[in-house]
Design a protein around this motif. Sequence first.
Motif, mmCIF file in Angstrom:
data_model
loop_
_atom_site.group_PDB
_atom_site.id
_atom_site.type_symbol
_atom_site.label_atom_id
_atom_site.label_comp_id
_atom_site.label_asym_id
_atom_site.label_seq_id
_atom_site.Cartn_x
_atom_site.Cartn_y
_atom_site.Cartn_z
ATOM 1 N N GLU A 24 0.828 -1.205 0.000
ATOM 2 C CA GLU A 24 0.000 0.000 0.000
ATOM 3 C C GLU A 24 0.865 1.259 0.000
ATOM 4 O O GLU A 24 0.547 2.229 -0.683
ATOM 5 C CB GLU A 24 -0.948 -0.008 1.195
ATOM 6 C CG GLU A 24 -2.058 -1.027 1.052
ATOM 7 C CD GLU A 24 -2.918 -1.152 2.296
ATOM 8 O OE1 GLU A 24 -2.763 -0.355 3.234
ATOM 9 O OE2 GLU A 24 -3.757 -2.072 2.320
ATOM 10 N N LEU A 25 1.961 1.249 0.741
ATOM 11 C CA LEU A 25 2.865 2.399 0.749
ATOM 12 C C LEU A 25 3.489 2.582 -0.636
ATOM 13 O O LEU A 25 3.579 3.703 -1.143
ATOM 14 C CB LEU A 25 3.952 2.228 1.809
ATOM 15 C CG LEU A 25 4.954 3.370 1.938
ATOM 16 C CD1 LEU A 25 4.266 4.690 2.288
ATOM 17 C CD2 LEU A 25 6.014 3.021 2.989
ATOM 18 N N ALA A 26 3.889 1.485 -1.272
ATOM 19 C CA ALA A 26 4.455 1.565 -2.625
ATOM 20 C C ALA A 26 3.435 2.132 -3.611
ATOM 21 O O ALA A 26 3.777 2.924 -4.487
ATOM 22 C CB ALA A 26 4.935 0.189 -3.076
ATOM 23 N N GLN A 27 2.187 1.739 -3.452
ATOM 24 C CA GLN A 27 1.140 2.275 -4.323
ATOM 25 C C GLN A 27 0.895 3.751 -4.014
ATOM 26 O O GLN A 27 0.772 4.567 -4.923
ATOM 27 C CB GLN A 27 -0.147 1.463 -4.156
ATOM 28 C CG GLN A 27 -0.028 0.070 -4.720
ATOM 29 C CD GLN A 27 -1.173 -0.837 -4.316
ATOM 30 O OE1 GLN A 27 -1.784 -0.671 -3.260
ATOM 31 N NE2 GLN A 27 -1.447 -1.827 -5.156
ATOM 32 N N MET A 32 4.569 1.902 -7.965
ATOM 33 C CA MET A 32 4.037 0.862 -8.841
ATOM 34 C C MET A 32 3.764 1.372 -10.254
ATOM 35 O O MET A 32 3.452 0.588 -11.139
ATOM 36 C CB MET A 32 2.771 0.256 -8.228
ATOM 37 C CG MET A 32 2.950 -0.266 -6.797
ATOM 38 S SD MET A 32 4.305 -1.426 -6.565
ATOM 39 C CE MET A 32 3.588 -2.897 -7.236
ATOM 40 N N ALA A 33 3.920 2.666 -10.477
ATOM 41 C CA ALA A 33 3.779 3.199 -11.834
ATOM 42 C C ALA A 33 4.931 2.718 -12.715
ATOM 43 O O ALA A 33 4.768 2.549 -13.921
ATOM 44 C CB ALA A 33 3.736 4.725 -11.803
ATOM 45 N N CYS A 34 6.086 2.478 -12.112
ATOM 46 C CA CYS A 34 7.269 2.058 -12.869
ATOM 47 C C CYS A 34 7.759 0.664 -12.506
ATOM 48 O O CYS A 34 8.584 0.093 -13.231
ATOM 49 C CB CYS A 34 8.409 3.047 -12.658
ATOM 50 S SG CYS A 34 8.069 4.690 -13.329
ATOM 51 N N HIS A 35 7.324 0.133 -11.372
ATOM 52 C CA HIS A 35 7.788 -1.176 -10.906
ATOM 53 C C HIS A 35 6.610 -2.095 -10.647
ATOM 54 O O HIS A 35 5.524 -1.643 -10.294
ATOM 55 C CB HIS A 35 8.576 -1.031 -9.594
ATOM 56 C CG HIS A 35 9.809 -0.211 -9.715
ATOM 57 N ND1 HIS A 35 11.000 -0.711 -10.182
ATOM 58 C CD2 HIS A 35 10.038 1.089 -9.413
ATOM 59 C CE1 HIS A 35 11.906 0.240 -10.158
ATOM 60 N NE2 HIS A 35 11.356 1.353 -9.710
ATOM 61 N N ALA A 36 6.862 -3.399 -10.778
ATOM 62 C CA ALA A 36 5.911 -4.437 -10.389
ATOM 63 C C ALA A 36 6.682 -5.457 -9.556
ATOM 64 O O ALA A 36 7.912 -5.517 -9.622
ATOM 65 C CB ALA A 36 5.301 -5.112 -11.616
ATOM 66 N N VAL A 37 5.969 -6.246 -8.806
ATOM 67 C CA VAL A 37 6.632 -7.228 -7.960
ATOM 68 C C VAL A 37 7.347 -8.273 -8.805
ATOM 69 O O VAL A 37 8.494 -8.615 -8.533
ATOM 70 C CB VAL A 37 5.622 -7.900 -7.002
ATOM 71 C CG1 VAL A 37 6.261 -9.069 -6.264
ATOM 72 C CG2 VAL A 37 5.078 -6.882 -6.009
ATOM 73 N N ASP A 38 6.698 -8.766 -9.858
ATOM 74 C CA ASP A 38 7.231 -9.936 -10.557
ATOM 75 C C ASP A 38 7.510 -9.755 -12.050
ATOM 76 O O ASP A 38 7.749 -10.734 -12.748
ATOM 77 C CB ASP A 38 6.285 -11.111 -10.354
ATOM 78 C CG ASP A 38 4.883 -10.825 -10.860
ATOM 79 O OD1 ASP A 38 4.605 -9.681 -11.276
ATOM 80 O OD2 ASP A 38 4.056 -11.748 -10.835
ATOM 81 N N LYS A 39 7.480 -8.524 -12.539
ATOM 82 C CA LYS A 39 7.814 -8.313 -13.952
ATOM 83 C C LYS A 39 8.400 -6.923 -14.150
ATOM 84 O O LYS A 39 8.116 -5.997 -13.398
ATOM 85 C CB LYS A 39 6.590 -8.513 -14.848
ATOM 86 C CG LYS A 39 5.483 -7.505 -14.595
ATOM 87 C CD LYS A 39 4.279 -7.792 -15.459
ATOM 88 C CE LYS A 39 3.161 -6.837 -15.091
ATOM 89 N NZ LYS A 39 1.902 -7.185 -15.680
ATOM 90 N N LYS A 40 9.219 -6.790 -15.166
ATOM 91 C CA LYS A 40 9.824 -5.507 -15.494
ATOM 92 C C LYS A 40 8.783 -4.607 -16.133
ATOM 93 O O LYS A 40 8.036 -5.020 -16.999
ATOM 94 C CB LYS A 40 10.986 -5.713 -16.467
ATOM 95 C CG LYS A 40 11.673 -4.414 -16.861
ATOM 96 C CD LYS A 40 12.763 -4.665 -17.874
ATOM 97 C CE LYS A 40 13.533 -3.453 -18.292
ATOM 98 N NZ LYS A 40 13.000 -2.147 -18.110
ATOM 99 N N LEU A 41 8.732 -3.393 -15.677
ATOM 100 C CA LEU A 41 7.918 -2.369 -16.333
ATOM 101 C C LEU A 41 8.909 -1.343 -16.872
ATOM 102 O O LEU A 41 9.757 -1.684 -17.685
ATOM 103 C CB LEU A 41 6.915 -1.744 -15.352
ATOM 104 C CG LEU A 41 5.829 -2.666 -14.802
ATOM 105 C CD1 LEU A 41 4.949 -1.933 -13.803
ATOM 106 C CD2 LEU A 41 4.985 -3.236 -15.916
ATOM 107 N N VAL A 42 8.851 -0.121 -16.421
ATOM 108 C CA VAL A 42 9.868 0.876 -16.773
ATOM 109 C C VAL A 42 11.157 0.538 -16.034
ATOM 110 O O VAL A 42 12.245 0.582 -16.587
ATOM 111 C CB VAL A 42 9.390 2.301 -16.418
ATOM 112 C CG1 VAL A 42 10.489 3.316 -16.668
ATOM 113 C CG2 VAL A 42 8.136 2.651 -17.192
#
Length: 101
Positions: A24-27, A32-42
């Motif tokens: 929730e803090l990350a959101q 989470m706009a650039c990162h995801a737990v289990d896949k590359k985004l930006v």
Amino acid sequence: MKPLFALTALAVATLSAPAFANLELAQKKNCMACHAVDKKLVGPSYKDVAVKYAGQKDAVAKLAEKVIKGGSGAWGQIPMPANAVTPDEAKTLVTWVLSQK
């Protein structure tokens, strides 16, 4: 049996609450706009970050500073901007990210 189930459910909720709180803090901080737990985004996935920095004693301090000030080069040419977080929030986020194995 029902009281045991309720106690078990409460224990699970209590033990997993910090993980949800940090997600929730990350959101909330827009991570989470650039990162995801289990896949590359930006940027890299949090699991990839956890693997790369596993076992490094200074990882929390080093990465918390990057979260606060931003940085580039560790994961390619796309820079990570500075983030509006307190030092405690940065440490909380980094500790959570490093637990995503």
